[in-house]
Scaffold this active site. Sequence first.
Site, short mmCIF file in Angstrom:
data_model
loop_
_atom_site.label_atom_id
_atom_site.label_comp_id
_atom_site.label_asym_id
_atom_site.label_seq_id
_atom_site.Cartn_x
_atom_site.Cartn_y
_atom_site.Cartn_z
N GLU A 142 43.31 43.87 36.60
CA GLU A 142 42.35 42.55 36.12
C GLU A 142 43.28 41.14 36.56
O GLU A 142 44.60 41.34 36.56
CB GLU A 142 42.26 42.83 34.83
CG GLU A 142 41.57 42.11 33.91
CD GLU A 142 40.34 42.75 33.90
OE1 GLU A 142 39.30 42.22 32.86
OE2 GLU A 142 40.13 43.85 34.13
N CYS A 196 37.63 41.22 37.02
CA CYS A 196 37.89 42.81 37.29
C CYS A 196 37.74 42.85 39.04
O CYS A 196 38.00 44.25 39.54
CB CYS A 196 37.34 43.80 36.61
SG CYS A 196 35.31 43.75 36.73
#
Length: 417
Positions: free
Chosen positions: A408, A374
């Site tokens: 992501e 992330c």
Amino acid sequence: MRGVVERLDNEGLGVVRLGKKEVHVPFTAPGDEVEIRRWRKRKRTLVATDFEVITPSPMRTEPKCPHFGICGGCLLQHIPYGEQVRFKSDKLSRILGFDVDVVPSPVIYGHRNRIDVVISTKGVGFRRRGTWWDAVDIEWCPVFGDSSRKVLRSLRDFIEDFKPSLYEIRRNEGFLRYIVIREGKFTGELMVNLVTSEGSLPGEFPGYFDYATAVYWSVNRTKSDVSYGDVERFWGSEFIREKLDDVTYLIHPNSFFQTNSHQAVNLVRRVAELVEGERVLDLYSGVGTFGIYLAKRGFSVEGIEANPFAVEMANKNARLNGVEATFTVGEDRNVENLSKYDTVIVDPPRAGLHPRLIRKILKDKPQSIVYVSCNPKTLRANLDELVGAYSLDAAVGLDMFPHTPHVETVVKLKLKV
């Protein structure tokens, strides 16, 4: 002072050049002409705090949320979604040093399966951007969906009827602190979790949410401004369920789950496509999101996670789905014998992989690593440490967070021969 937004920075703020200075302006788009009256220094960046868009960019689109521009939740609703995806692809490519395509989210409104709503003397809603003490009063949240309107209306009815004290963060006073709404986007199940300070909750409270699958009361006994606490009691179901393809997951107030269920399906599918061999280590396994999905497809899975409650939930999820996957409590820096696994999946927190874990990877040399990140900056740093022994086999971005600058990334590394 006036200037034109040249580009978006990595955090999604518009960059305006004023003489030798660059000022970063929230809620702007490339091509906007802006007047900047005041800014402040945040770390080494000048961020505008008082500004006005004089001439809007032709790129702009109309935000769906009436609170856009003051709420701290979304930063990019005024940017057409295709441009958001292009921005995220450019951002990843720039930080990582190689081209990365980004998979758009299948849904860009109503996609979030969780929102944490502040209950305060300033309002019921989200933190005003740039503050920790103020709140923007909202009626609903478009990125969560219509059920947020129903829940917040019920909450306001409860507040009007019983007049409990609302939290004042600066004085650490007040009873009601947060209401957390979670929804299974593929099951329709709804959870309402009221987070309070210590005190007495009227017995009528759950009746205001009789349409919810699960109603929780949690108590935060600390001064920390967090949206979780010790579970005092619950009404209805102990869990709500979410489904990703053929896998069912139990959701508890204190467990983490990917916040965009629609895109989480693409995430677990992509990870499954990249896994090689039979034996898989799911490191930072959480509630078993990847591990159980893989076990359902015939892989032999062991999971390691530092949070004991998450491990308990992962093992519940394994039993629920009838798969043989084992999840245990452990620290990333203490894992042993990585060489016995064909693929190691890592999904670390924003700080990235622990240095000791990186040393063990380089020593044990598992054949394949699937890295879910992330934070592209720490991903880049970790890749730099692994590149001597591993080669990049695949990389893709997935937009889990529409209308924000976050993205992501999934990267596959293969041991060099």
